[in-house]
Structure formats: C-alpha cells, structure tokens
Design a protein around this motif. Structure first.
Motif, short mmCIF file in Angstrom:
data_model
loop_
_atom_site.label_atom_id
_atom_site.label_comp_id
_atom_site.label_asym_id
_atom_site.label_seq_id
_atom_site.Cartn_x
_atom_site.Cartn_y
_atom_site.Cartn_z
N THR A 126 41.14 34.54 40.39
CA THR A 126 40.31 34.71 41.58
C THR A 126 39.63 33.39 41.96
O THR A 126 39.87 32.35 41.33
CB THR A 126 39.25 35.80 41.34
N ILE A 180 35.82 34.49 35.00
CA ILE A 180 36.57 35.52 35.74
C ILE A 180 37.73 34.89 36.49
O ILE A 180 38.86 35.41 36.49
CB ILE A 180 35.63 36.26 36.71
N ASP A 181 37.48 33.74 37.12
CA ASP A 181 38.56 33.06 37.85
C ASP A 181 39.70 32.69 36.91
O ASP A 181 40.88 32.83 37.25
CB ASP A 181 38.02 31.79 38.51
N GLN A 231 32.78 41.05 29.94
CA GLN A 231 33.67 41.03 28.78
C GLN A 231 33.12 40.03 27.76
O GLN A 231 32.59 38.98 28.15
CB GLN A 231 35.09 40.58 29.17
N GLN A 264 40.55 34.11 34.14
CA GLN A 264 41.25 35.29 33.61
C GLN A 264 42.01 36.06 34.67
O GLN A 264 43.10 36.59 34.41
CB GLN A 264 40.23 36.22 32.93
N HIS A 265 41.47 36.09 35.89
CA HIS A 265 42.07 36.94 36.92
C HIS A 265 42.68 36.16 38.08
O HIS A 265 43.24 36.78 39.00
CB HIS A 265 41.00 37.90 37.48
N PHE A 308 32.19 42.73 35.82
CA PHE A 308 33.36 42.35 35.05
C PHE A 308 33.06 42.04 33.59
O PHE A 308 33.84 41.34 32.95
CB PHE A 308 34.02 41.11 35.67
#
Length: 816
Positions: A146, A140-141, A285, A143-144, A283
């Motif tokens: 964060t 997630i970090d 995916q 991709q986004h 999230f």
C-alpha cells in the motif's frame, strides 16, 4: 473493512505515560530548525543530536532513514582506485579511530589492517531494508504493498501548508486561530480522504481523540507498546514529515528566543502519531514492531581516511605559506579590505592581494559584529541582519540621504502606492476567477521578459549607488537607531575582534557579500549566513558610518585605538556570482582620497577578473574565454540556470590565525578565514567569541553541505528542476508532499561527480592549547562539537609549523 470504533484497542503498557511524553519531548529536541525561504540559512541537520558522538549518530541514522548519513562504499572505492586515498591515510584513520571510539568499538577494530579495510569496501553490505526502524504506515506498506506513508505525508503537508501559509494562498484555512493540533482535529474531522483510502469511520475516530495534544499522546502511545527506544521511534515519526517538523521547530525556536512558550512541534508529533495509531487500530500485528539494526564502523573509518587525506594536503599548503615572506607589518598599507569569513571570499582576497601586494585583507564575520534589524525605506517591518544564533538588538531605519522632509514623504508615498498596486495585481493573478484567464492573456508578456533576461546581450552589472542610507540616530518619533554609547562599544568590539587596531590605511573597505540570481527559491542560501541569509551591504554601511563618526573615533582613541584623521571607512558588497564589488556612498569619500579610491577600484576590478578565471572551470566555462565576464554575468539573469554559482560547496576547514599563515596558500575557496592574533587578546574574549559564533556557524554550514551530499534524498532537497514553492515558506518536490530540508542536488553535484566532498570541518586555531581548553570548559555546546567529533579541532603554535590535534576529554596529540 471494519470501522474504527475507538482511538486504539486496549494494549499492555511497557512504559508509563509520563515516560512516553518525556521521550516525545526528547524526539522533538532532535529536530533541526528549518528557516523559511526568505531567511534561508545553513543549519546543522543534526544540531539536536550533538550531545551524542558522531559515530553513534551515524548508527542511529542508519536505523532511522534509508541511506543513513554516510557515503556508500562505492564512493571510497573510487577514491582508493584513483590513489586519492593512500595506505598511509588508511593506517592513520585506524590509528585515529582507536583513540576516539568507545573501548568496545575500538577493540573491534584492533585487528584491522589497511588491506582488511580495503576488502570491506568490496563486501556485500551487512544491512538491508529490515534494519530500518519502521513506522506503522511503513510496516503496512511493506507487507501489503500500500501507500499509507505517502498518503500521510501528503495529508500533513497540505494541512501545514494551509495552516502556516505566509501570504501565498488567497483562501485561508478557517482554523488558523487555533493551536496546530486542535486546528488539525477540526480539519480532519471533516476530511473524508482517509475514509476513501480505506479507513472507514476515520472522521468519527478523530472526533473521539482528546482535545489537547499532550493528552492525545498520553492516550495513544501506550498502545504502541514501545520499548526503551521510544525516543527513536518518535524521532522516526517526525522524520517522515521532517520538512514541516523543521519549519515548526524554527517557529518554536524563534518564540523561545523571545521568551514565549510554544509546543507546536509536540502538537505536530501528536498529529503524526494519531495517524499511525489509526492504522495500528486497523491493522495491528506484532511484526510491525520487529527491529534488526546492523550498524557498521567500516564506513566511518573510511571517512576518517578521506579526512586525513584532505588534512595532509591542507597542511602541506600551510607549510609552504608559512615559509614565504609576508609584507612588512610596519609599512602603511595602500588600502585595507575586510571581507566575510565565507569560503568564497578566500578566492577574492587572494586575487586582490595579487593585484596589489600593498593591499591588506582581513577576515571577519560578515555582519561586522552588528546585531541589527534593517528596515528598508518605505517598509514597516525589518529583517534581521545577524547570525541566527543571535537576536537583533538595534533597529536601523533606511532613509533618503540629502532629501528634505517633503521630498522623503513624496518618495514614501510613491513607494507605498507601488506596493499596493503590486499587491492588488498579485491578488488578481491568483484569484479563483481570474487565474486561468490571466495565464492565457498575460503569459506572453512574462515570456518576453524571460527571453530578455536569458538571451539579451549584457555586460557586468553596473555599480549601483542607492539613494538611501542607514540612519544611526533615532527618527523624529524616537524609533530605531543606535545610541552613541552603543555605537562606540560596537565600533570598539568590531575593530578589536577583527584585529584592526593600528596602522590604518587611508581607505578601509568593509566588504559584505551577497548573490545575484533569478528564479531561485534558495537565493537567500547564497547570501551571507552571518547576516541571517541576507546580503551584507547594510551591515557594511552601518559599520562604516559608525567608524567614520568623529564622536566614536574620539572615544576609541581614549581606549587606545587611534584612527588617523585621514582614514576613511568605505562600504562595499562582493557579488559572489559575478565577483564584482559595488562600493557605496562614494559621495561621502573626501576629495583628498579620490586617487586612493581610483586605485582601489582598479585593484578590485583586476581581482574580480582573476577570481572569475579561477572559478570558470567549475562553472563549465573556459578561463581564457574573451567573453567570460559576460557569460558569468548572464548566469545571474538566466531563469533556467540551476547553478548560478557553487555557493559554499567544497568547504572543509576554518582557520583563525594571522593572515601571514595563509596569505601565500592557494586554498581553492574551501577554507573559512578569520584573522586572529592571540597576543592581542589577553583576556581570551576574542577567541571565545570566535569559537562560540563564527566557528559554530561555519560548522552548521559544513554539516548542511555534508548531509545534503551523503543523503540528498533525506537531508537535501532533491532535483531543483522539480521544486515548487509552498506558502513562501519552503519547497516541495512536484505538486505536494513534505517540505524539503537541505540543499538541492545541483548545489553539490555537477551531474557527473560530487563537487562537495563530505568532510567534517577542520578547525585550526592559532592559540595556546590551555586557552582553547578554557573556552571549551566554559561552553558545553561548543565542547560537545569537539569531544563528539562534529568538527575536528587543531591548535597551531606561534611558529606556525607545530600543530596539535584535539582528542575527546581535553587531550591533545602532536601531529607528525
């Protein structure tokens, strides 16, 4: 954002829950224990992976952590450019690789030449960031943009610091009485941090989790849809909190050694998985599960070349030493000194032998074969003074020597009163009301102390004579002590295993070692690993007392070891920071031995001076400096000194052989030296002991330094200047995050170059190959170290010049 309404959405399951729980336990078994600071000892960071071949684990770590566990190509490029690695080294590495790698990998290298391997150092690496197996938080970090991984690591670190705090915190976590996972569940159900970060409903989600860690893992893991590499993914989960995972593994190990079940590490894994599961529910995916590992063998072959270059240099030194004449074994030595096998002792032993060729030195594990727990005077609890591979068998109390019962009770009262005052003062300093005002009003006093320690002129530390001594017999309450029959067995075992069974000198020094530093959380890491991360003076004093006991000597004589009546055993401590040796219990030395003692003290003083001169350059000092002794001593008091000494940096080999094989070799403090004569070991018991204990401990030390060098950010502990102590258990970088696991960067790098070369331990045993094979066949864990390449094993024949190298599957090849 939508609120998390259930632990995880329904998802197809690729493996049954039982298989996933098995994978979780496998992942837990891969984690190396991390001892707390007061007992900090060297640990092989890959101890849970030695059932796999070293090259295979290199590939695994390449997938699990940034940087893997190999030096970068630039390291070998520089060595190649300076000529440290020759074409012959590279050719030897390719030949060796073909003999130890699996057939498919050996085949891939069959057409490689030294030139092709050299070209590989200049090619763009085949792997990139996508080759790393990611947790959900990392995906997630990436991709986004964060910072979920950082938030998770910080949250788990803060919780564990409060849960496991060993006395640093004035306010205690209210759920410490609960199992780890249950305490976290109670805590997380009240903590709004993750909701503020973007996970609304997190607290309600946590409350819906199963109450037991195993049930939570069984419920949560299927939704990750893990492939057969589930163990690798779960291993990666623990590696994101590897410091706390290591400390929990230490507690699990300690409980296991005492017959108590402990699944705390599985509980920590459940906590980490739960946090990833919360993110996955929010999230999810398919891209989060894509992998693209791209391992390479080239760096492994370059490591083999580097190791061959070191081996070539070492063998040349041993060949020279083997041709030099040794002192006559029939002459009675002027003195004998038994040192720990620690690599720092190699420098001092050589210096002492040069001070007087009539001095005989021996190498033996620094706890002197005494599995004891030492209870200092005035304390109720003791510390283990033996390798962490062992459990203390005897409790030795420290008592005032030559004092009456009334005098001892008065001293005990004063000591305990001082402890209570210190505890009250520390509580005042750290309380919520007074901590800030204390800094304002009391800080100047501590500043004066710091200035005095750092800048006051000083001389080498005086020879301190403690008033206390170990009591070998039980006290008046029947506590502590070592029964006479056991003292006899311990004395017999120590003398036989160190090879000291005849031709005793008038003075025999048992010399432990320890380090002196200030403001150093890793101080225990510079003390004796054989003594559980403590100084070895207690073991030396207990050993000397046992061997001076007339009843013990009488029993030893009936076993064929006749200690002359004029032989006196003496205890000492080698300060590895200053190279001073403190001698203990001098009032017990017979008056007839005063001249012997004076000569020994003079030789020790000369040896210390020569050892300091040899070490000076690495400390940034001049060996010819007239003020060298004072400057070296000052490093022990300097609060700002990040390198008071270099510890065991540079360690690369372990030799178990008669001292004659190494006595005339200048080994630069890089070799563990253990005296061993296989002719005096007909039942192979001493060789078995050496291979199963000192050799394994040396291997742990070697691999800790190896790992802290090849990837300090993952397996080390980063910049020492940024360390803060957490719960008296470990250190973190800055003001939070995970515990750091290995050695500081300053312990392996001087700011410009690597002081430690990451070489696997080269083990040379002077013993018949079939006897080495017998030990390997008997002990699977030791056999895995040799078969799987976690150390490099060699056998020396009786002529000292013929050597064979061990190959996987109990095969040997003669070295040219």
């Amino acid at each position: 954002m939508n609120t998390i309404e259930s632990p995880l959405p329904a998802a197809p399951q690729t493996q049954p829950a039982s298989a996933l729980l098995t994978a979780a336990r496998v992942a837990c078994a891969r984690i190396a224990p991390l001892w707390p600071l007061q007992h900090f000892v060297a640990v092989n960071p890959f101890v849970g992976l030695t059932a796999k071949p070293f090259p295979e684990v290199c590939g695994l770590m390449q997938r699990l952590v940034p940087g893997g566990m190999q030096m970068p190509a630039s390291y070998y490029r520089e060595k190649r450019a300076t000529g440290a690695l020759t074409d012959a080294d590279v050719a030897a590495a390719l030949d060796h690789a073909a003999k130890i790698l699996p057939p498919e990998e050996a085949s891939a290298l069959s057409h490689w030449t030294p030139q092709r391997l050299n070209d590989a150092l200049h090619e763009r690496p085949a792997r990139d960031g996508n080759a790393i197996l990611l947790t959900i938080a990392e995906a997630i970090d990436r991709q986004h943009g964060t910072s979920w991984l950082s938030a998770i690591t910080e949250a788990i670190g803060q919780f564990c610091a409060a849960y496991f705090d060993a006395g640093q915190s004035a306010w205690r976590l209210p759920w410490r009485h609960l199992p780890l996972y249950q305490a976290w569940r109670e805590h997380a159900a009240l903590d709004a941090s993750f909701e503020l970060l973007g996970l609304p409903g997190f607290r309600s989600w946590v409350k819906a989790l199963p109450a037991e860690a195993g049930e939570a893992l069984a419920d949560l893991l299927p939704a990750f849809r893990l492939p057969e590499s589930a163990g690798d993914f779960l291993h990666k989960q623990l590696l994101t909190v590897r410091g706390w995972a290591g400390y929990v593994q230490y507690r699990v190990r300690e409980n296991g050694m005492r017959g108590r079940d402990d699944d705390s590490l599985l509980q920590l894994l459940a906590i980490r998985v739960a946090l990833d599961a919360a993110l996955l529910a929010k999230f999810d995916q398919p891209a989060f599960r894509e992998l693209n590992p791209a391992p390479t063998l080239a760096l492994f072959v370059w490591q083999l070349a580097d190791e061959h270059a070191w081996q070539r240099q070492l063998l040349a030194k041993l060949d020279t030493a083997n041709q030099a004449a040794a002192p006559s074994a029939s002459e009675r030595p002027a003195a004998q000194a038994v040192f720990c096998i620690d690599v720092r002792s190699e420098i001092f032993r050589r210096a002492l032998e040069s001070a007087s060729p009539q001095v005989q030195t021996l190498g033996f594990a620094g706890f002197f074969g005494l599995p004891i727990e030492s209870v200092p005077f005035g304390q109720r609890h003791g510390v283990p003074q033996c390798p962490v591979l062992l459990t203390p068998k005897y409790r030795v109390l420290e008592r005032l020597r030559g004092a009456s019962a009334e005098e001892e009770q008065e001293a005990l009262r004063r000591k305990r009163l001082g402890k209570r005052i210190t505890h009250s003062w520390n509580s005042f300093k750290t309380s919520a009301i007074s901590c800030f005002s204390f800094v304002e009003t009391g800080g100047l006093a501590f500043g004066a102390r710091l200035f005095r320690d750092a800048f006051a002129p000083g001389a080498p530390s005086p020879q301190h004579q403690p008033k206390c001594g170990p009591q070998l017999a039980p006290d008046e309450h029947g506590e502590g002590g070592i029964p006479l029959a056991d003292r006899i067995a311990l004395g017999l075992g120590a003398l036989r295993n160190m090879g000291l069974t005849q031709n005793f000198a008038r003075l025999v020094l048992l010399c432990g070692h320890g380090s002196a530093t200030k403001n150093n959380p890793y101080a225990a890491g510079l003390d004796c690993g054989a003594c559980g991360g403590h100084a070895g003076d207690t073991n030396a004093r207990v050993g000397a007392a046992i061997l001076n006991d007339p009843k013990v000597r009488a029993a030893l004589a009936s076993d064929g070891i006749a200690i002359p009546t004029d032989t006196h055993f003496l205890a000492g401590l080698h300060n590895t920071t200053t190279d001073e040796v403190t001698l203990f219990d001098l009032d017990l030395v017979p008056a007839s031995h005063r001249s012997d003692l004076a000569a020994l003290q003079a030789w020790l003083g000369t040896a210390g001076q020569r050892a300091r001169q040899e070490r000076a350059a690495l400390l940034g000092l001049r060996s010819t400096d007239a003020d060298l002794d004072r400057k070296v001593a000052a490093r022990t008091r300097d609060w700002a000194q990040v390198r008071p000494e270099w510890g065991l940096a540079g360690n690369a080999a372990f030799i178990a052989a008669p001292r004659a094989r190494t006595r005339n070799a200048e080994l630069s403090g890089r070799v563990f030296l253990h005296d061993y004569d296989h002719h005096a070991d007909p039942d192979n018991s001493t060789l078995e002991l050496i291979m199963c204990a000192p050799m394994v401990v040396a291997n742990w030390i070697n691999l800790q330094y190896f790992a802290s060098t090849v990837n300090n950010a993952i397996f080390g502990s980063g910049n020492k200047v940024l360390h803060n102590v957490v719960g008296t258990l470990g250190v973190c970088l800055g003001n939070g995050g995970d515990l750091q696991t290995g050695l500081p960067l300053q312990s392996v790098h001087d700011g410009q170059r690597w002081i430690h070369e990451p070489l696997r331990l080269h083990v040379f045993l002077e013993a018949p190959r079939e006897r080495i094979d017998a030990v390997l066949a008997k002990h699977e864990g030791v056999r895995q170290l040799a078969d799987h390449g976690w150390l490099l094993l060699f056998a020396i024949e009786d002529d000292g010049a013929t050597r064979h190298r061990y190959l996987p599957g109990a095969k040997w090849e003669r070295l040219p």
